[in-house]
Design a protein around this motif. Structure first.
Motif, PDB file in Angstrom:
ATOM      1  N   ARG A 187      35.359 -34.611-108.748  1.00 51.87           N
ATOM      2  CA  ARG A 187      34.188 -33.858-108.339  1.00 51.87           C
ATOM      3  C   ARG A 187      33.169 -33.764-109.474  1.00 51.87           C
ATOM      4  O   ARG A 187      33.541 -33.600-110.632  1.00 51.87           O
ATOM      5  CB  ARG A 187      34.624 -32.458-107.916  1.00 51.87           C
ATOM      6  N   ALA A 190      29.123 -28.574-110.813  1.00 55.93           N
ATOM      7  CA  ALA A 190      27.768 -28.043-110.671  1.00 55.93           C
ATOM      8  C   ALA A 190      27.279 -27.477-112.001  1.00 55.93           C
ATOM      9  O   ALA A 190      28.057 -26.934-112.789  1.00 55.93           O
ATOM     10  CB  ALA A 190      27.755 -26.952-109.603  1.00 55.93           C
ATOM     11  N   ARG A 192      25.942 -24.742-113.254  1.00 52.30           N
ATOM     12  CA  ARG A 192      25.748 -23.319-112.987  1.00 52.30           C
ATOM     13  C   ARG A 192      26.731 -22.555-113.866  1.00 52.30           C
ATOM     14  O   ARG A 192      27.482 -23.139-114.641  1.00 52.30           O
ATOM     15  CB  ARG A 192      26.016 -23.008-111.518  1.00 52.30           C
ATOM     16  N   ARG A 195      33.143 -21.125-113.392  1.00 51.53           N
ATOM     17  CA  ARG A 195      34.169 -20.291-112.756  1.00 51.53           C
ATOM     18  C   ARG A 195      35.526 -20.761-113.245  1.00 51.53           C
ATOM     19  O   ARG A 195      35.833 -21.956-113.211  1.00 51.53           O
ATOM     20  CB  ARG A 195      34.102 -20.404-111.236  1.00 51.53           C
ATOM     21  N   ARG A 254      41.657 -12.306-105.538  1.00 54.07           N
ATOM     22  CA  ARG A 254      41.599 -12.790-104.156  1.00 54.07           C
ATOM     23  C   ARG A 254      42.861 -12.466-103.358  1.00 54.07           C
ATOM     24  O   ARG A 254      42.873 -12.609-102.137  1.00 54.07           O
ATOM     25  CB  ARG A 254      41.388 -14.300-104.134  1.00 54.07           C
ATOM     26  N   ALA A 264      39.957 -24.128-101.193  1.00 52.21           N
ATOM     27  CA  ALA A 264      38.558 -23.713-101.208  1.00 52.21           C
ATOM     28  C   ALA A 264      38.181 -23.102-102.556  1.00 52.21           C
ATOM     29  O   ALA A 264      37.090 -23.352-103.080  1.00 52.21           O
ATOM     30  CB  ALA A 264      38.308 -22.706-100.082  1.00 52.21           C
ATOM     31  N   GLU A 265      39.087 -22.313-103.138  1.00 53.08           N
ATOM     32  CA  GLU A 265      38.810 -21.741-104.459  1.00 53.08           C
ATOM     33  C   GLU A 265      38.719 -22.846-105.519  1.00 53.08           C
ATOM     34  O   GLU A 265      37.867 -22.790-106.419  1.00 53.08           O
ATOM     35  CB  GLU A 265      39.892 -20.733-104.834  1.00 53.08           C
ATOM     36  N   ASP A 267      37.757 -25.844-105.050  1.00 51.39           N
ATOM     37  CA  ASP A 267      36.511 -26.575-104.853  1.00 51.39           C
ATOM     38  C   ASP A 267      35.310 -25.835-105.442  1.00 51.39           C
ATOM     39  O   ASP A 267      34.263 -26.447-105.675  1.00 51.39           O
ATOM     40  CB  ASP A 267      36.288 -26.832-103.363  1.00 51.39           C
ATOM     41  N   GLN A 268      35.460 -24.542-105.678  1.00 51.95           N
ATOM     42  CA  GLN A 268      34.394 -23.758-106.289  1.00 51.95           C
ATOM     43  C   GLN A 268      34.582 -23.590-107.799  1.00 51.95           C
ATOM     44  O   GLN A 268      33.677 -23.112-108.480  1.00 51.95           O
ATOM     45  CB  GLN A 268      34.336 -22.372-105.641  1.00 51.95           C
ATOM     46  N   ALA A 269      35.744 -23.962-108.319  1.00 52.18           N
ATOM     47  CA  ALA A 269      36.065 -23.712-109.726  1.00 52.18           C
ATOM     48  C   ALA A 269      35.592 -24.848-110.618  1.00 52.18           C
ATOM     49  O   ALA A 269      35.352 -25.973-110.175  1.00 52.18           O
ATOM     50  CB  ALA A 269      37.568 -23.513-109.883  1.00 52.18           C
ATOM     51  N   ASP A 270      35.476 -24.546-111.904  1.00 55.46           N
ATOM     52  CA  ASP A 270      35.162 -25.538-112.928  1.00 55.46           C
ATOM     53  C   ASP A 270      36.331 -25.736-113.891  1.00 55.46           C
ATOM     54  O   ASP A 270      36.521 -26.815-114.442  1.00 55.46           O
ATOM     55  CB  ASP A 270      33.940 -25.089-113.739  1.00 55.46           C
ATOM     56  N   ARG A 291      41.449 -32.887-108.218  1.00 58.55           N
ATOM     57  CA  ARG A 291      40.058 -32.583-107.881  1.00 58.55           C
ATOM     58  C   ARG A 291      39.113 -32.792-109.058  1.00 58.55           C
ATOM     59  O   ARG A 291      37.914 -32.595-108.934  1.00 58.55           O
ATOM     60  CB  ARG A 291      39.950 -31.133-107.407  1.00 58.55           C
TER      61      ARG A 291
END
Length: 379
Positions: A187, A190, A192, A195, A254, A264-265, A267-270, A291
């Motif tokens: 991936r 991002a 930003r 995370r 969570r 899903a978590e 996919d949002q993490a770095d 990932r």
């Protein structure tokens, strides 16, 4: 409520078994939350389960003691009945250490010693040598005898294989690494606020407290967040500690998530962080590698077989808050380093930890031990 026994079969597997007359293979495992349950569930979707008509027998879960005792008794009875009435191709027992090993050892001796069914003892415990060292002399002798009695001992890493060989020379040991399904590509992270994700049971040996303290001690970019995806006995203590350290606004709890929620978590993490004191070959790290996440973990168990420090992630000594905080600060501050580590981790996963390699390794062991091995479309 967990059922005592369920099967994972497909039409292809049934056709293969009808063609050859090969009896099913029997898996004995826990349904408790954690790595062993995740490992066995992941393999249910592979041709190993269909080709061998694998029946999965649950002998342990997260329930209260009376329920766990009842579950083991019913599971043991089912195992004995299967061996007596419809002899399986083999019995594959998935074990951690301590009580888990004692339970699986009892079932192994029943299947192999009484019914002469080939047995595979699959060790998932990173602290197995520590467990053995803590046993009294008689228990050590029983551990050694069980390891030698198994037709094959499977370990997740070369380090654990070497430990088993030291404990029980003559044990027939095979290394079969954990595996995961790979994302199509690493991936692109991002640009930003980063995370950080901890995914697992909130218990002492995984050191979520150390991670939270490192988070509070290191400089953090504005908007950075630490997410705990998991539950366990330390949940309330962690929430109180986050408030005490003044970081509650940057930390999310969570609770326990299903596999889709964990995915899903991720996919949002770095960054995926797991500062454990003991591990075998944790699936959460492998899922992060698959990932392309930057990884932060410790030099314990089979983790150094996954992560090369400074190449595919950062490794620190277990229980070293200064080293953990410094490595976390480095990852939080350097987007390019996170991207490099993530790309290298993904490449490593693709090369060595694709779940296709895992099920094929187990299939090879099965064909060596079992009579009437299936010959299906995967030969």
């Amino acid at each position: 409520m967990t059922r005592t026994l369920w099967t994972a079969r497909s039409g292809a597997g049934r056709r293969a078994a009808r063609t050859t007359g090969a009896p099913p293979a029997l898996w004995v495992a826990t349904a408790a939350r954690g790595g062993i349950h995740g490992y066995t569930r992941a393999l249910e979707a592979t041709p190993l389960f269909t080709d061998w008509q694998v029946e999965r027998l649950v002998t342990h879960d997260d329930g209260p003691l009376p329920r766990r005792l009842s579950l083991f008794a019913r599971g043991a009875g089912t195992l004995l009945w299967r061996c007596l009435s419809a002899r399986p191709s083999l019995v594959h027992l998935h074990s951690a250490a301590y009580g888990s090993f004692a339970r699986k050892a009892l079932l192994l001796w029943a299947a192999r010693g009484v019914f002469r069914v080939p047995t595979v003892l699959h060790l998932h415990a990173g602290e197995f040598e520590t467990f053995y060292g803590a046993c009294p002399p008689l228990a050590r002798a029983l551990v050694r005898a069980t390891l030698r009695r198994a037709d094959r001992v499977i370990t997740l890493s070369p380090a654990l294989a070497a430990a088993v060989t030291r404990i029980a020379p003559g044990a027939r040991v095979t290394v079969a690494a954990n595996g995961v399904a790979l994302a199509p590509a690493a991936r692109v992270l991002a640009r930003r606020a980063p995370r950080v994700l901890f995914a697992g049971v909130l218990i002492d040996r995984k050191d979520p407290v150390g991670l939270l303290r490192a988070w509070a001690a290191c400089p953090r970019p504005p908007g950075a967040r630490l997410v705990f995806a998991g539950d366990g006995p330390l949940r309330a203590d962690l929430e109180a500690l986050a408030a005490e350290l003044g970081v509650s606004r940057s930390v999310d709890f969570r609770g326990w998530l299903d596999p889709a929620g964990v995915a899903a978590e991720m996919d949002q993490a770095d960054i995926l962080a797991l500062p454990s004191h003991f591990e075998g070959q944790p699936l959460s790290l492998l899922e992060g590698m698959a990932r392309g996440l930057a990884l932060l973990s410790t030099r314990v168990g089979g983790i150094p077989d996954l992560i090369e420090d400074g190449v595919s992630g950062r490794l620190v000594p277990p229980g070293d808050p200064g080293a953990l905080s410094a490595a976390l600060a480095e990852l939080l501050s350097d987007q390019d380093a996170r991207a490099r580590y993530g790309a290298a981790a993904y490449a490593r996963a693709a090369h060595a930890f694709d779940i296709r390699r895992t099920w094929q390794s187990l299939d090879t062991v099965y064909r060596t031990l079992a009579q009437g091995a299936p010959r299906g479309p995967h030969d």
